[in-house]
Design a protein around this motif. Structure first.
Motif, mmCIF file in Angstrom:
data_model
loop_
_atom_site.group_PDB
_atom_site.id
_atom_site.type_symbol
_atom_site.label_atom_id
_atom_site.label_comp_id
_atom_site.label_asym_id
_atom_site.label_seq_id
_atom_site.Cartn_x
_atom_site.Cartn_y
_atom_site.Cartn_z
ATOM 1 N N ILE A 137 0.814 -1.150 0.064
ATOM 2 C CA ILE A 137 0.106 -0.091 -0.094
ATOM 3 C C ILE A 137 0.715 1.453 0.200
ATOM 4 N N LEU A 138 2.005 1.305 0.641
ATOM 5 C CA LEU A 138 2.897 2.338 0.872
ATOM 6 C C LEU A 138 3.465 2.643 -0.724
ATOM 7 N N TYR A 139 3.734 1.511 -1.221
ATOM 8 C CA TYR A 139 4.408 1.732 -2.432
ATOM 9 C C TYR A 139 3.331 2.468 -3.361
ATOM 10 N N PHE A 140 2.243 1.939 -3.316
ATOM 11 C CA PHE A 140 1.104 2.544 -4.122
ATOM 12 C C PHE A 140 0.972 4.149 -3.913
ATOM 13 N N ILE A 141 0.858 4.347 -2.523
ATOM 14 C CA ILE A 141 0.430 5.782 -2.049
ATOM 15 C C ILE A 141 1.691 6.684 -2.387
ATOM 16 N N LEU A 142 2.837 6.314 -2.257
ATOM 17 C CA LEU A 142 3.958 7.133 -2.425
ATOM 18 C C LEU A 142 4.400 7.030 -3.878
ATOM 19 N N LEU A 185 -3.875 -4.673 22.715
ATOM 20 C CA LEU A 185 -4.986 -4.072 23.416
ATOM 21 C C LEU A 185 -5.378 -4.139 24.851
ATOM 22 N N GLY A 186 -3.993 -4.616 25.455
ATOM 23 C CA GLY A 186 -4.287 -4.811 26.978
ATOM 24 C C GLY A 186 -4.309 -3.679 27.604
ATOM 25 N N ASN A 187 -4.577 -3.790 29.107
ATOM 26 C CA ASN A 187 -4.463 -2.616 30.208
ATOM 27 C C ASN A 187 -3.142 -2.482 30.809
ATOM 28 N N SER A 188 -2.201 -3.462 30.613
ATOM 29 C CA SER A 188 -1.002 -3.353 31.379
ATOM 30 C C SER A 188 -0.369 -1.934 30.749
ATOM 31 N N ASP A 189 1.108 -1.941 31.595
ATOM 32 C CA ASP A 189 1.677 -0.585 31.192
ATOM 33 C C ASP A 189 2.370 -0.618 29.879
ATOM 34 N N GLY A 190 2.826 -1.607 29.582
ATOM 35 C CA GLY A 190 3.413 -1.871 28.240
ATOM 36 C C GLY A 190 2.355 -1.466 27.192
ATOM 37 N N SER A 191 1.333 -2.504 27.316
ATOM 38 C CA SER A 191 0.282 -2.291 26.329
ATOM 39 C C SER A 191 -0.098 -0.880 25.945
ATOM 40 N N ARG A 192 -0.255 -0.100 27.191
ATOM 41 C CA ARG A 192 -0.743 1.497 27.132
ATOM 42 C C ARG A 192 0.352 2.228 26.578
ATOM 43 N N SER A 193 1.577 1.905 26.733
ATOM 44 C CA SER A 193 2.616 2.750 26.293
ATOM 45 C C SER A 193 2.600 2.290 24.722
ATOM 46 N N LEU A 194 2.398 1.057 24.241
ATOM 47 C CA LEU A 194 2.480 0.797 22.752
ATOM 48 C C LEU A 194 1.271 1.387 22.172
ATOM 49 N N GLN A 195 0.057 1.483 22.796
ATOM 50 C CA GLN A 195 -1.070 2.183 22.181
ATOM 51 C C GLN A 195 -0.804 3.613 21.840
ATOM 52 N N LYS A 196 -0.002 4.199 22.717
ATOM 53 C CA LYS A 196 0.062 5.650 22.772
ATOM 54 C C LYS A 196 0.950 5.968 21.703
ATOM 55 N N LEU A 197 2.040 5.175 21.546
ATOM 56 C CA LEU A 197 3.099 5.103 20.590
ATOM 57 C C LEU A 197 3.058 4.840 19.202
ATOM 58 N N LEU A 198 2.128 4.213 18.931
ATOM 59 C CA LEU A 198 1.677 3.269 17.725
ATOM 60 C C LEU A 198 1.207 4.369 16.548
ATOM 61 N N PRO A 199 0.511 5.266 17.088
ATOM 62 C CA PRO A 199 -0.037 6.228 16.158
ATOM 63 C C PRO A 199 1.070 7.110 15.436
ATOM 64 N N PHE A 200 2.215 7.240 16.186
ATOM 65 C CA PHE A 200 3.170 8.011 15.937
ATOM 66 C C PHE A 200 4.111 7.137 15.111
ATOM 67 N N ILE A 204 3.261 9.246 11.454
ATOM 68 C CA ILE A 204 4.430 10.473 11.188
ATOM 69 C C ILE A 204 5.082 10.073 10.100
ATOM 70 N N PRO A 205 5.846 8.866 10.055
ATOM 71 C CA PRO A 205 6.808 8.557 9.248
ATOM 72 C C PRO A 205 6.203 8.365 7.574
ATOM 73 N N PHE A 206 4.680 7.822 7.718
ATOM 74 C CA PHE A 206 4.337 7.877 6.556
ATOM 75 C C PHE A 206 3.900 9.334 5.803
ATOM 76 N N PHE A 207 3.279 9.935 6.540
ATOM 77 C CA PHE A 207 2.988 11.393 6.099
ATOM 78 C C PHE A 207 4.200 12.140 5.808
ATOM 79 N N PHE A 211 5.395 13.462 2.021
ATOM 80 C CA PHE A 211 5.578 15.050 1.966
ATOM 81 C C PHE A 211 7.033 15.141 1.423
ATOM 82 N N MET A 212 8.116 14.543 1.675
ATOM 83 C CA MET A 212 9.299 14.687 1.224
ATOM 84 C C MET A 212 9.460 14.201 -0.018
ATOM 85 N N LEU A 213 8.852 12.928 -0.408
ATOM 86 C CA LEU A 213 8.655 12.547 -1.822
ATOM 87 C C LEU A 213 8.160 13.323 -2.598
#
Length: 624
Positions: A137-142, A185-200, A204-207, A211-213
């Motif tokens: 999909i990235l090949y196609f979008i970029l 999808l869990g409620n442990s500290d590791g899962s909650r950290s992953l849930q917060k970092l996953l969008p970035f 962020i690298p995708f957009f 933009f740079m290409l």
């Protein structure tokens, strides 16, 4: 599939330079979707179709991959529909598509497994499908030209990649909450950290790449400069996002630690309450069907049953025949309606002995109108009930009646004896005045004996009357013993000065007592301490009090003549004297008064003494 059946090209190629979706690809997507739909059906009839469809997907995709690896034709590409559009390898799905179907089919088998390790492993294997799809999909979008793509990803169509991504999400949603799903999808500290970092990590690298290409393709910025800017922006944005996430995690961690601390404190309080309750009360918990599921040590101690003998039984195990069935029916109707029940219950222990308990049964509700279990808290009141039964017995009633009759007889006798005694005294006085000049010295001496005897008799009768009236119309009230003793010292001021006595008192308590009687008690003990002092030795008196368990113990100590051990119990008897009237005045009823007053309060009185070394009178008053 319909397009292949009817030879209508609608979505074969979205990108003119891209790949097309083959019939086998569409067929395997169809089988995968059916397997996903019936994967959660628990009926046996769905299990066989599930594995047929899943293994069909696995079998066709493996054969296709073998064709690529060994460059052979296994006639699986055009098995169902003949491809007349494709020149190279007509009808054959791409290598990437075949690999994705293999991993996805393995992921499907995890839906029917009960082995936690196998489920977690298949979830992670199926994750490879999403990664390959995402790259396509990235090949196609970029807008990567097909010649610039890695060979492995060249022939997977965009619609195939999107479809794989879609069914991968469906597979995760159908999977058990363990392995990859539990982590993300869990409620442990590791899962909650992953849930917060996953969008970035994803967005962020995708957009930023997009933009740079675009800037590079439009020749606004050079490729080398673009890489430098991309790296710098990615580092800064990554640091900023991680910093913000860390602040949020720190707040969550602080809140969690605060809650943990509160929870520990609450648990500690509950343990203290339980420990205190177990020390004084019998506790039992039953389920909603009244089967006993918990008893404390006190229950076993009183009932004499072991815990193993009690658990699983109903309260029938300790039920006596004392109460009628209606008694227990009323209790059950009350608690089953959700209201607590209070009452006194007579139970039977394992050895057949009976014991009384003051019982409170509290229904414990799990949710509204649903009683989960019942808690019974009982206090052992056997001694109190035995005392009440004794007081209610005929013997005690008869004893009380006789005692009242004796007190009445004593009062009437003492009161009525005064009248003839006064008559004897009056007539003897008249006789002496009328004829004293005609009497000789012997006769006058006899008149003096008569007068002295009648005066002493009058004093004895008065003391007896006072003794019988002690405790009549009595009423308990708070008494400040310091003020009480000070008043007595003030009243005895002349006697104290005359005998050069010294009285010291410590900080005496405020107690509930009969004020008049308590005053007489202290006054008698202090007067005796002064009266029975040694010759040429000033009386030294000290008054103290000490709290012991449920009573106040008072001490009145002197440095007087002391009391021989053999008389230390007799001195509390009425009219008991150890000395002649010529040595010490009195009728010998003072300490009898003291004993009766202490007895009225429910206390005890005694003395410790040695001749010539003084005496210590002590008495107790219950701390009510």
């Amino acid at each position: 599939m319909l397009e292949w059946f009817f030879h209508k090209q609608i979505l074969f190629t979205i990108n003119e330079n891209g790949a097309t979706t083959k019939f086998n690809t569409a067929l395997l997507f169809f089988l995968c979707t059916i397997s996903l739909i019936i994967s959660r059906k628990k009926q046996r009839k769905y299990r066989t179709p599930f594995f047929i469809f899943t293994y069909t997907v696995l079998f066709i995709s493996i054969l296709t991959l073998i064709e690529y690896i060994f460059r052979v034709n296994l006639y699986v590409d055009n098995l169902f529909i003949k491809d007349t559009f494709t020149i190279v390898n007509p009808g054959r799905m791409s290598e990437a598509t075949a690999v994705c179907f293999i991993f996805f089919a393995i992921g499907l088998t995890g839906l029917k497994s009960t082995n936690r390790a196998y489920i977690a492993t298949t979830q992670h294997i199926a994750l490879v499908t999403s990664i390959i799809s995402l790259i396509t999909i990235l090949y196609f979008i970029l807008r990567f030209p097909i010649d610039s793509k890695i060979v492995f990803f060249k022939t997977m169509s965009i619609q195939t990649a999107i479809s794989f991504l879609f069914i991968s999400f469906l597979l995760i949603s159908k999977s058990y909450n363990i392995g990859f799903k539990e982590t993300i999808l869990g409620n442990s500290d590791g899962s909650r950290s992953l849930q917060k970092l996953l969008p970035f990590i994803i967005l962020i690298p995708f957009f930023l790449s997009f933009f740079m290409l675009t800037l590079i393709n439009e020749k606004i910025i050079g490729a080398q400069s673009g890489i430098i800017v991309y790296t710098l922006v990615l580092i800064l944005s990554g640091f900023l996002y991680t910093y913000i996430v860390s602040i949020g995690l720190n707040k969550s961690d602080y809140l969690r630690r605060t809650l943990e601390k509160n929870l520990i404190n609450k648990n500690s309080e509950l343990l203290n309450f339980k420990e205190a309750l177990d020390k004084i009360a019998i506790v039992a918990i039953t389920d909603e069907n009244t089967f006993i599921k918990y008893v404390n040590d006190k229950f076993c101690e009183i009932s004499k049953y072991s815990r193993e003998e009690i658990i699983g039984n109903t309260n029938e195990i300790v039920r006596s025949d004392y109460h009628p069935d209606s008694f227990y029916t009323e209790a059950w109707l009350t608690v089953s309606s959700g209201e607590p029940w209070f009452g006194e219950v007579k139970n039977r222990a394992k050895d057949g002995s009976l014991y009384w308990t003051e019982t409170a049964i509290v229904p414990l509700k799990k949710r509204t109108n649903y009683i989960r279990e019942y808690m019974a808290i009982q206090l052992d009141i056997t001694k109190r009930k035995e005392a009440e039964e004794l007081l209610a017995s005929k013997y005690v009633k008869t004893l009380e009646q006789k005692n009242q009759e004796l007190e009445q007889f004593n009062y009437i006798t003492s009161h009525d004896l005064q009248e003839p005694l006064r008559t004897i005294s009056s007539f003897s006085d008249i006789l002496y005045e009328e004829y004293h000049d005609k009497l000789d010295s012997n006769a006058k001496q006899l008149f003096l004996f008569i007068k002295k005897a009648t005066r002493r008799m009058s004093s004895l009768i008065k003391n007896l009357l006072d003794y019988s009236q002690l405790g009549r119309q009595r009423e308990i009230s708070k008494v400040n013993c310091n003020l009480l003793v000070n008043d007595i010292i003030e009243d005895l001021n002349s006697t104290i000065k005359q005998n050069k006595a010294t009285i010291k008192q410590s900080n005496l308590p405020i107690i509930n007592a009969y004020p008049i009687e308590l005053r007489l008690l202290f006054q008698n003990l202090i007067s005796n301490a002064i009266k029975f002092s040694k010759k040429d030795v000033s009386p030294q008196i000290s008054i103290k009090a000490k709290k012991k368990d449920h009573v106040w113990e008072f001490y009145v100590k002197d440095n007087g003549i002391g009391i021989p051990e053999q008389f230390q119990k007799k001195i509390f008897s009425i009219f008991q004297r150890l000395h002649t009237e010529n040595e010490y005045e009195g009728t010998g009823i003072g300490l009898a008064h003291c004993q009766k007053i202490v007895g009225m309060h429910g206390g005890e009185i005694g003395v410790k003494s040695k001749p010539g070394k003084g005496s210590t009178f002590f008495f107790t008053i219950p701390n009510q």
